[in-house]
Write an enzyme that holds these catalytic residues in place. Structure first.
Site, mmCIF file in Angstrom:
data_model
loop_
_atom_site.group_PDB
_atom_site.id
_atom_site.type_symbol
_atom_site.label_atom_id
_atom_site.label_comp_id
_atom_site.label_asym_id
_atom_site.label_seq_id
_atom_site.Cartn_x
_atom_site.Cartn_y
_atom_site.Cartn_z
ATOM 1 N N ASP A 44 0.838 -1.203 0.000
ATOM 2 C CA ASP A 44 0.000 0.000 0.000
ATOM 3 C C ASP A 44 0.878 1.260 0.000
ATOM 4 O O ASP A 44 0.366 2.385 -0.013
ATOM 5 C CB ASP A 44 -1.027 -0.005 1.133
ATOM 6 C CG ASP A 44 -0.399 -0.050 2.510
ATOM 7 O OD1 ASP A 44 0.837 -0.062 2.615
ATOM 8 O OD2 ASP A 44 -1.167 -0.084 3.503
ATOM 9 N N SER A 45 2.201 1.074 -0.051
ATOM 10 C CA SER A 45 3.111 2.200 -0.326
ATOM 11 C C SER A 45 2.822 2.739 -1.726
ATOM 12 O O SER A 45 3.321 3.799 -2.103
ATOM 13 C CB SER A 45 4.572 1.768 -0.208
ATOM 14 O OG SER A 45 4.807 0.560 -0.895
ATOM 15 N N ASP A 83 -0.991 -6.144 0.019
ATOM 16 C CA ASP A 83 -1.301 -5.481 1.279
ATOM 17 C C ASP A 83 -2.795 -5.258 1.353
ATOM 18 O O ASP A 83 -3.374 -4.652 0.442
ATOM 19 C CB ASP A 83 -0.662 -4.076 1.256
ATOM 20 C CG ASP A 83 0.381 -3.886 2.321
ATOM 21 O OD1 ASP A 83 0.352 -4.607 3.324
ATOM 22 O OD2 ASP A 83 1.228 -3.004 2.128
ATOM 23 N N LYS A 112 -1.292 -9.370 3.159
ATOM 24 C CA LYS A 112 -0.535 -8.907 4.331
ATOM 25 C C LYS A 112 -1.459 -8.056 5.207
ATOM 26 O O LYS A 112 -2.192 -7.206 4.707
ATOM 27 C CB LYS A 112 0.688 -8.101 3.901
ATOM 28 C CG LYS A 112 1.499 -7.560 5.099
ATOM 29 C CD LYS A 112 2.904 -7.167 4.725
ATOM 30 C CE LYS A 112 3.045 -5.845 4.037
ATOM 31 N NZ LYS A 112 2.568 -4.680 4.803
ATOM 32 N N GLU A 114 -1.470 -5.661 8.687
ATOM 33 C CA GLU A 114 -0.713 -4.960 9.720
ATOM 34 C C GLU A 114 -1.380 -5.159 11.086
ATOM 35 O O GLU A 114 -2.610 -5.240 11.178
ATOM 36 C CB GLU A 114 -0.652 -3.451 9.408
ATOM 37 C CG GLU A 114 0.205 -3.145 8.204
ATOM 38 C CD GLU A 114 0.407 -1.645 7.983
ATOM 39 O OE1 GLU A 114 0.076 -0.833 8.864
ATOM 40 O OE2 GLU A 114 0.912 -1.298 6.889
ATOM 41 N N GLU A 181 9.057 -4.167 10.803
ATOM 42 C CA GLU A 181 9.429 -2.850 10.257
ATOM 43 C C GLU A 181 9.955 -1.926 11.347
ATOM 44 O O GLU A 181 9.321 -1.729 12.392
ATOM 45 C CB GLU A 181 8.218 -2.206 9.546
ATOM 46 C CG GLU A 181 8.566 -0.842 8.963
ATOM 47 C CD GLU A 181 7.588 -0.319 7.914
ATOM 48 O OE1 GLU A 181 6.670 -1.054 7.511
ATOM 49 O OE2 GLU A 181 7.766 0.838 7.495
HETATM 50 O O1 KIV Z 1 3.531 -1.175 1.508
HETATM 51 C C1 KIV Z 1 4.724 -1.456 1.676
HETATM 52 O O2 KIV Z 1 5.606 -1.019 0.935
HETATM 53 C C2 KIV Z 1 5.077 -2.305 2.805
HETATM 54 C C3 KIV Z 1 6.521 -2.611 3.015
HETATM 55 C C4 KIV Z 1 7.173 -1.488 3.716
HETATM 56 C C5 KIV Z 1 6.727 -3.883 3.737
HETATM 57 O O3 KIV Z 1 4.233 -2.710 3.539
#
Ligand code: KIV
Length: 263
Positions: A44-45, A83, A112, A114, A181
């Site tokens: 989600d970056s 994510d 993924k 969080e 992280e």
């Molecule tokens: O979204 C992302 O880039 C991440 C990484 C930092 C693991 O979750």
């Protein structure tokens, strides 16, 4: 190259065994995949490096679904993990399963999640429904506002113990791997020893079972933030600028297109 599966990643427990990179589109995914990276994370970056948003928790489910589909179309070898965006499960935990199913339908092979207050019920539900889950603890950007901002986590003995407990809970709930992280490297080492599932670090030192980087960072494409923990392996920004200037020059001088580039 053989297709990487969740089972394969689970078996790769051991220092520095797993490589993971983020990716958001078809063309990049093809390059990363054919280079042999184990896991491609549709992170989600996306919010920051592709969409120019300040926070990851504003990226929409529809945007993440589109980019998951684009990445999955190109991948033949790597494991594709998406994510789960904040809006898909932290806002409405009861809807997490239906959103996760949508990501799987678009080509993700795992999601993924969080750490957040209700993540246990979400992970349990997904695992029970055969959706592989990668956990994520430490600095969790979706809820960074609750952690005092974008800071290294787990510095005090109490905070470190909390994170070790979270790692064990996520393992017990059936996750197949765990992102760590922004943690002191000694704590990542303790967590990696405390759980049987592989840990994948970012800003968490070398004693993890794998490492992940944001592709726009390691390729030198995103210069908004200089992060201590990333390594820039090439300077694509400069190369793109040089190529763009050459193109502009050629257009102005009538050198592009040539006769052979014309119909
Ligand atoms: O979204 C992302 O880039 C991440 C990484 C930092 C693991 O979750």
């Amino acid at each position: 190259m053989k297709k990487i599966t969740v089972k394969h990643i689970k078996s790769k427990k051991g220092w520095g065994k797993i490589s993971m990179l983020t990716c958001y589109d078809y063309s990049f995914a093809g390059i990363l995949d054919s280079s042999g990276v184990d896991i491609i994370l549709v992170g989600d970056s996306l919010a920051n490096v592709v969409l120019g948003l300040d926070k990851t928790n504003t990226v929409s489910v529809a945007e993440m679904l589109n980019h998951t589909q684009a990445v999955a179309k190109a991948v033949k070898h790597s494991l594709v993990v998406t994510d789960m965006p904040y809006l898909a499960y932290q806002k409405e935990p009861a809807k997490a399963l239906s959103f996760a199913k949508k990501f799987i339908l678009k080509g993700a092979e795992a999601v993924k999640i969080e750490w957040f207050s209700q993540c246990k019920s979400v992970i349990k539900r997904l695992v029970k429904n055969n959706i592989p889950v990668m956990g994520h603890i430490g600095l969790t950007p979706q809820t960074a506002h609750l952690l005092g901002g974008y800071k290294v986590q787990g510095r005090s003995p109490e905070a470190a113990k909390k994170l070790i407990d979270q790692a064990k809970i996520i393992e017990d709930l059936g996750a197949f791997s765990l992102v760590l992280e922004c943690l002191p490297y000694q704590l990542s080492q303790r967590i990696s020893k405390a759980v049987r599932i592989p840990t994948i670090g970012i800003g968490a030192g070398k004693y993890c079972d794998g490492q992940v980087l944001v592709s726009y960072d390691f390729l030198g494409l995103y210069s908004k933030k200089k992060l201590k923990f990333t390594r820039v392996y090439c300077d694509l920004s400069s190369q793109i600028k040089t190529a763009t200037k050459l193109f502009i020059k050629d257009v102005k001088k009538g050198k592009f297109p040539s006769q052979s580039e014309s119909f």
